[in-house]
Design an enzyme around this catalytic site. Structure first.
Site, PDB file in Angstrom:
ATOM      1  CG  ASP A 147      -1.964   0.975   1.277  1.00  0.00           C
ATOM      2  OD1 ASP A 147      -1.989   1.805   0.362  1.00  0.00           O
ATOM      3  OD2 ASP A 147      -2.771   0.958   2.218  1.00  0.00           O
ATOM      4  N   GLY A 167      -5.139   3.566  -7.875  1.00  0.00           N
ATOM      5  CA  GLY A 167      -5.329   3.851  -9.297  1.00  0.00           C
ATOM      6  C   GLY A 167      -4.450   4.964  -9.828  1.00  0.00           C
ATOM      7  CG  ASP A 225      -9.392   3.142   1.224  1.00  0.00           C
ATOM      8  OD1 ASP A 225      -8.613   2.980   0.265  1.00  0.00           O
ATOM      9  OD2 ASP A 225      -9.043   3.095   2.406  1.00  0.00           O
TER      10      ASP A 225
END
Ligand code: GLA
Length: 471
Positions: free
Chosen positions: A225, A267, A288
């Protein structure tokens, strides 16, 4: 929690009572050579079921009473096997290809802690999830990964630089062994920056060391992440964002385990255009998700042009599912989507060949949610070996028509109603195919209909979906 679990087990027993075996899940599964192999054949039916597989490649064996295939296969190749599942009432067979050489040939399915436990997640939550995946029978429909999201990391690295888990996770190896012993797989989370999104330790400057630790812990899946790495990089240029993913991929590929590589960077820089080239098995295409209709609709609309980028091994990921009891802080609640909205959410994430990761408290799962996530016809759309993501064929007002091509030459059409009123619509199937259509099957009602005049009429509830398989 106990009562809910007992009810589930009871419902499962009733559902399977007097039933012949039925094998579900994909008809292809991939792994790299010489790495630990683990796959549980998903099958429902009255117990006991016994399993046999003809044509298993060297190095693999199946446990006849659980249907768990394990071992390690040295040779690259596609091995055509026949799986047989039988019980006292009958048998089912499946032509099942084992592809040694590649992973994630169908989208990963499982559970992740984030959408319900947030940073509070504990070892117990993870074990509970694994327990319920098995006791509720979800494992028999293909739900496999048990992934810890953010919140497991210790505040400091060990003196030798190794990452360690915090007090909530006393023994990662024991936890991973527990998950694997059930035929399930174990996933973890980190960030390429100094800190994760939740402010825990990231992997910056310890990438190789972290993969070595994950090998020791038996990790099968890494969600990586971006978080603080993005605040650190000079701007959000493509090259700057790609760099940490390329670096980590090198160590993943060199590791002695198959670790599914899940890119999470919301993205940025059109990740779908390059996610596969940096080794991503999936990449988040959006920010999210939350459990509101606005969120589901927004995320769905962002997938309209992404179909060309999905293929076996590499998937667009519009984020995890928000079905069942969810909540991120101390506010877990029944998801705020209506039943029709939930049906649309699950249908469309399946049509989009998205990884399917449940994000709910499985110990509180209710019969409605179970009925959604055990619909094998819908799951089969997601797990179809052709790996073609649905394309948007038509959008008229608030009605969208999506088509997903399937390996058997048929296709699925999903009619989504994003509007506030229920809608009847007649669709000319010539717009979806040049071939003559004979029958359709509604995948939520199981109703089969003969096609007349090549037209299909559907009644779509508000914020709902009708999905049919067309032959
Ligand atoms: C980001 C991700 C989420 C979750 C959190 C954890 O927001 O997009 O899916 O992993 O970080 O902190």
């Amino acid at each position: 929690m106990k009562a809910a679990n007992t009810l589930l087990v009871l419902l499962l027993a009733i559902a399977c009572f007097g039933q012949k075996p039925e094998i579900h899940g994909p008809d292809i599964y991939g792994a790299k050579p010489n790495r630990p192999f683990l796959f549980k054949i998903p099958a429902t039916g009255a117990l006991p079921i016994s399993y046999e597989i003809y044509g298993l490649p060297d190095g693999l064996q199946v446990d006849k009473s659980t249907g768990i295939i394990s071992g390690s296969c040295p040779n690259i190749g596609i091995y055509q096997t026949i799986v047989l599942a039988k019980n006292s009432l009958g048998a089912d067979t499946l032509f099942f290809d084992i592809h040694i050489g590649n992973v994630a040939l169908t989208p990963p399915m499982g559970w992740n802690s984030w959408n319900v436990f947030g940073l509070r997640v504990t070892d117990k939550d993870i074990r509970n999830a694994a327990d319920v995946i098995v006791s509720s029978g979800l494992i028999n429909h293909g739900w496999t990964y048990i992934n810890i999201d953010d919140g497991w990391e210790s505040a400091e690295r060990l003196p030798n630089g190794e990452i360690a888990a915090n007090d909530k996770f006393p023994d990662m190896v024991a936890l991973s062994d527990y998950i694997h012993s059930k035929g399930l797989k174990f996933g973890i989370y980190s960030s390429p920056g100094p800190k994760t999104c939740g402010g825990y330790l990231g992997s910056l400057d310890h990438e190789e060391q972290d993969i070595k630790t994950y090998e020791k812990w038996g990790v099968d899946y890494l969600k990586y992440d971006l978080c603080s790495y993005a605040w650190q990089t000079k701007g959000l240029k493509k090259e700057a964002i790609q760099a940490p993913y390329i670096l980590m991929n090198k160590f993943i590929q060199n590791s002695n385990r198959d670790i599914i590589y899940s890119l999470c960077q919301y993205g940025l820089a059109n990740v779908w255009e390059w996610g596969a080239s940096v080794g991503g098995n999936s990449w988040r295409t959006t920010g999210d998700i939350v459990d509101t209709w606005a969120s589901v609709q927004r995320l769905l609309n962002k997938q309209k042009k992404l179909a060309p980028y999905a293929q076996p091994g590499h998937w667009n990921d519009p984020d995890m599912l928000v079905l069942g009891v969810v909540g991120w802080n101390d506010d877990s609640r029944k998801c705020r989507l209506t039943e029709d909205e939930q049906r649309l959410h699950f249908t469309m994430w399946s049509m989009l060949s998205s990884p399917l990761l449940l994000g709910c408290d499985l110990t509180k799962i209710d019969p409605f949610t179970m009925s959604l996530i055990t619909n094998d016809d819908i799951i089969a759309l997601n797990q179809d070996r052709l790996g073609k993501q649905a394309v948007l064929l038509e959008e008229k007002g608030k009605i969208q028509v999506w088509k997903k091509e399937l390996a058997d030459g048929s296709f699925a059409l999903a009619f989504c109603n994003l509007g506030k009123k229920g809608k009847f619509t007649t669709y000319d199937l010539a717009k979806a195919t040049t071939k003559a259509c004979k029958t359709t099957k509604d995948l939520w009602t199981a109703l089969k209909t003969d096609v007349r005049d090549n037209k299909l009429t559907v009644a779509i509830p508000t914020h709902g979906v009708v999905v049919v398989k067309v032959k």
